[in-house]
Design an enzyme around this catalytic site. Structure first.
Site, PDB file in Angstrom:
ATOM      1  N   LYS A  44       0.823  -1.191   0.000  1.00 33.85           N
ATOM      2  CA  LYS A  44       0.000   0.000   0.000  1.00 33.85           C
ATOM      3  C   LYS A  44       0.863   1.250   0.000  1.00 33.85           C
ATOM      4  O   LYS A  44       0.412   2.332  -0.356  1.00 33.85           O
ATOM      5  CB  LYS A  44      -0.889   0.030   1.252  1.00 33.85           C
ATOM      6  CG  LYS A  44      -1.790  -1.147   1.406  1.00 33.85           C
ATOM      7  CD  LYS A  44      -2.449  -1.120   2.800  1.00 33.85           C
ATOM      8  CE  LYS A  44      -2.821  -2.498   3.221  1.00 33.85           C
ATOM      9  NZ  LYS A  44      -3.156  -2.556   4.651  1.00 33.85           N
ATOM     10  N   GLY A  45       2.120   1.111   0.425  1.00 36.40           N
ATOM     11  CA  GLY A  45       2.964   2.275   0.677  1.00 36.40           C
ATOM     12  C   GLY A  45       3.164   3.200  -0.505  1.00 36.40           C
ATOM     13  O   GLY A  45       3.342   4.400  -0.337  1.00 36.40           O
ATOM     14  N   GLU A 101       7.581   2.451  -5.985  1.00 35.77           N
ATOM     15  CA  GLU A 101       7.660   1.939  -4.611  1.00 35.77           C
ATOM     16  C   GLU A 101       7.891   3.102  -3.650  1.00 35.77           C
ATOM     17  O   GLU A 101       8.440   4.138  -4.015  1.00 35.77           O
ATOM     18  CB  GLU A 101       8.809   0.908  -4.571  1.00 35.77           C
ATOM     19  CG  GLU A 101       9.170   0.339  -3.227  1.00 35.77           C
ATOM     20  CD  GLU A 101       8.100  -0.499  -2.553  1.00 35.77           C
ATOM     21  OE1 GLU A 101       6.998   0.021  -2.352  1.00 35.77           O
ATOM     22  OE2 GLU A 101       8.392  -1.653  -2.192  1.00 35.77           O
ATOM     23  N   ASP A 105      14.711  -0.552   1.396  1.00 33.22           N
ATOM     24  CA  ASP A 105      15.458  -0.661   2.644  1.00 33.22           C
ATOM     25  C   ASP A 105      16.522  -1.747   2.449  1.00 33.22           C
ATOM     26  O   ASP A 105      17.575  -1.486   1.881  1.00 33.22           O
ATOM     27  CB  ASP A 105      14.438  -0.969   3.744  1.00 33.22           C
ATOM     28  CG  ASP A 105      15.020  -0.994   5.143  1.00 33.22           C
ATOM     29  OD1 ASP A 105      16.019  -0.317   5.393  1.00 33.22           O
ATOM     30  OD2 ASP A 105      14.456  -1.700   6.004  1.00 33.22           O
ATOM     31  N   PHE A 154      13.599   5.179  11.033  1.00 33.10           N
ATOM     32  CA  PHE A 154      12.283   4.688  10.662  1.00 33.10           C
ATOM     33  C   PHE A 154      11.367   5.879  10.380  1.00 33.10           C
ATOM     34  O   PHE A 154      11.151   6.719  11.239  1.00 33.10           O
ATOM     35  CB  PHE A 154      11.684   3.791  11.741  1.00 33.10           C
ATOM     36  CG  PHE A 154      10.454   3.092  11.255  1.00 33.10           C
ATOM     37  CD1 PHE A 154      10.561   1.980  10.423  1.00 33.10           C
ATOM     38  CD2 PHE A 154       9.199   3.567  11.568  1.00 33.10           C
ATOM     39  CE1 PHE A 154       9.435   1.351   9.924  1.00 33.10           C
ATOM     40  CE2 PHE A 154       8.060   2.942  11.075  1.00 33.10           C
ATOM     41  CZ  PHE A 154       8.185   1.832  10.257  1.00 33.10           C
ATOM     42  N   VAL A 155      10.868   5.949   9.164  1.00 30.50           N
ATOM     43  CA  VAL A 155      10.069   7.100   8.752  1.00 30.50           C
ATOM     44  C   VAL A 155       8.625   6.709   8.449  1.00 30.50           C
ATOM     45  O   VAL A 155       8.327   5.565   8.108  1.00 30.50           O
ATOM     46  CB  VAL A 155      10.684   7.795   7.512  1.00 30.50           C
ATOM     47  CG1 VAL A 155      12.021   8.430   7.850  1.00 30.50           C
ATOM     48  CG2 VAL A 155      10.836   6.833   6.340  1.00 30.50           C
ATOM     49  N   ASP A 161       3.799   3.712   6.596  1.00 30.92           N
ATOM     50  CA  ASP A 161       3.044   3.482   7.837  1.00 30.92           C
ATOM     51  C   ASP A 161       3.908   2.916   8.946  1.00 30.92           C
ATOM     52  O   ASP A 161       4.990   2.380   8.716  1.00 30.92           O
ATOM     53  CB  ASP A 161       1.930   2.469   7.572  1.00 30.92           C
ATOM     54  CG  ASP A 161       2.484   1.048   7.411  1.00 30.92           C
ATOM     55  OD1 ASP A 161       3.386   0.856   6.566  1.00 30.92           O
ATOM     56  OD2 ASP A 161       2.051   0.145   8.152  1.00 30.92           O
ATOM     57  N   ARG A 167      -0.084   7.003   7.278  1.00 31.72           N
ATOM     58  CA  ARG A 167       0.090   7.109   5.826  1.00 31.72           C
ATOM     59  C   ARG A 167      -0.386   8.456   5.293  1.00 31.72           C
ATOM     60  O   ARG A 167       0.057   8.922   4.251  1.00 31.72           O
ATOM     61  CB  ARG A 167      -0.693   6.006   5.097  1.00 31.72           C
ATOM     62  CG  ARG A 167      -0.225   4.593   5.409  1.00 31.72           C
ATOM     63  CD  ARG A 167      -0.895   3.608   4.451  1.00 31.72           C
ATOM     64  NE  ARG A 167      -0.811   2.225   4.895  1.00 31.72           N
ATOM     65  CZ  ARG A 167       0.233   1.418   4.662  1.00 31.72           C
ATOM     66  NH1 ARG A 167       1.281   1.867   4.011  1.00 31.72           N
ATOM     67  NH2 ARG A 167       0.221   0.170   5.083  1.00 31.72           N
TER      68      ARG A 167
HETATM   69  P1  IMP Z   1      12.956  -4.096   2.130  1.00 31.76           P
HETATM   70  O1  IMP Z   1      12.455  -5.404   1.616  1.00 31.76           O
HETATM   71  O2  IMP Z   1      13.796  -4.254   3.369  1.00 31.76           O
HETATM   72  O3  IMP Z   1      13.639  -3.243   1.087  1.00 31.76           O
HETATM   73  O4  IMP Z   1      11.724  -3.345   2.720  1.00 31.76           O
HETATM   74  C1  IMP Z   1      10.890  -2.601   1.997  1.00 31.76           C
HETATM   75  C2  IMP Z   1       9.583  -2.407   2.752  1.00 31.76           C
HETATM   76  O5  IMP Z   1       9.795  -2.242   4.184  1.00 31.76           O
HETATM   77  C3  IMP Z   1       8.974  -1.124   2.295  1.00 31.76           C
HETATM   78  O6  IMP Z   1       8.177  -1.346   1.161  1.00 31.76           O
HETATM   79  C4  IMP Z   1       8.209  -0.683   3.513  1.00 31.76           C
HETATM   80  O7  IMP Z   1       6.933  -1.279   3.507  1.00 31.76           O
HETATM   81  C5  IMP Z   1       8.992  -1.207   4.684  1.00 31.76           C
HETATM   82  N1  IMP Z   1       9.857  -0.173   5.276  1.00 31.76           N
HETATM   83  C6  IMP Z   1      11.214  -0.134   5.257  1.00 31.76           C
HETATM   84  N2  IMP Z   1      11.690   0.945   5.900  1.00 31.76           N
HETATM   85  C7  IMP Z   1      10.596   1.632   6.338  1.00 31.76           C
HETATM   86  C8  IMP Z   1      10.428   2.862   7.080  1.00 31.76           C
HETATM   87  O8  IMP Z   1      11.373   3.579   7.477  1.00 31.76           O
HETATM   88  N3  IMP Z   1       9.137   3.216   7.323  1.00 31.76           N
HETATM   89  C9  IMP Z   1       8.067   2.493   6.921  1.00 31.76           C
HETATM   90  N4  IMP Z   1       8.187   1.342   6.223  1.00 31.76           N
HETATM   91  C10 IMP Z   1       9.441   0.915   5.937  1.00 31.76           C
HETATM   92 MG    MG Z   2       6.236  -0.903   0.680  1.00 30.26          MG
END
Ligand code: IMP
Ligand code: MG
Length: 181
Positions: A44-45, A101, A105, A154-155, A161, A167
């Site tokens: 949803k982000g 996206e 992260d 963490f944002v 969210d 959101r």
């Molecule tokens: P990745 O698989 O570790 O790259 O994570 C990506 C997903 O983690 C993103 O699509 C977000 O849903 C969540 N995420 C990572 N960092 C944050 C943050 O700082 N705030 C909120 N959601 C995050």
């Molecule tokens: Mg996401």
């Protein structure tokens, strides 16, 4: 209860978001001029970003959605285990796909999506992310458009969210640690 009271600081203001998304829209419009462009938004982000981004793109394009969940991690860190909750309901064969996206992260989520979509033979496959935490990368992902590189904090807000809340904030902010510890 005002959501803004839970924010330690604003990292990216509404004005900065608007300015940068305008630039991204210009770049995408230029790069895909004359091509069949399909934006694939990761729910949803990504949805708040998508809705502003499409209005900054001035060439014809279509939009589709995919919902992903990564589960099994802690409340502020994803686990790297990715599950498709809702797949695309259109073919991407021979189309120019741009994934939209909210944040990259560790890279596990995007790496998984890219591997999956590549098997469907798009003409091209690129990534546009609003936020990038490059210091946290565990798997390499080639990112073509980045809104902002951000530090490892963490944002929330502007689509992002914590426990499904925040959101709707019109900026990207750092959540007060006492909100999640
Ligand atoms: P990745 O698989 O570790 O790259 O994570 C990506 C997903 O983690 C993103 O699509 C977000 O849903 C969540 N995420 C990572 N960092 C944050 C943050 O700082 N705030 C909120 N959601 C995050
Ligand atoms: Mg996401």
């Amino acid at each position: 209860m005002d959501l803004q009271n839970d924010i330690a600081k604003i990292l990216i203001s509404r004005e900065q978001l608007e300015q940068r998304i305008h630039e991204l829209g210009e770049a995408i419009s230029r790069d895909y001029a004359g091509k069949d462009l399909l934006l694939v938004c990761i729910l949803k982000g990504g949805v708040v970003f998508l809705s502003d981004l499409v209005r900054a793109i001035h060439i014809p394009h279509a939009i589709e959605f995919m919902a992903i969940s990564s589960y099994g991690g802690t409340r502020t860190e994803s686990s790297g285990v990715v599950r498709i909750m809702m797949d695309l309901n259109t073919s991407i064969e021979n189309r120019n796909v741009l994934i939209v996206e909210d944040i990259i992260d560790t890279g596990h989520t995007l790496a998984h999506i890219v591997d999956l979509l590549k098997t469907r033979n798009p003409q091209s496959l690129r990534i546009c992310t609003l936020l990038n935490k490059s210091s946290r990368r565990e798997v390499p992902v080639q990112v073509d458009y980045i809104g902002f590189d951000i530090p490892n904090e963490f944002v929330v807000g502007y689509g992002l969210d914590f426990n499904e809340i925040y959101r709707n904030l019109p900026f990207v902010g750092v959540l007060k640690p006492e909100r999640y510890t």
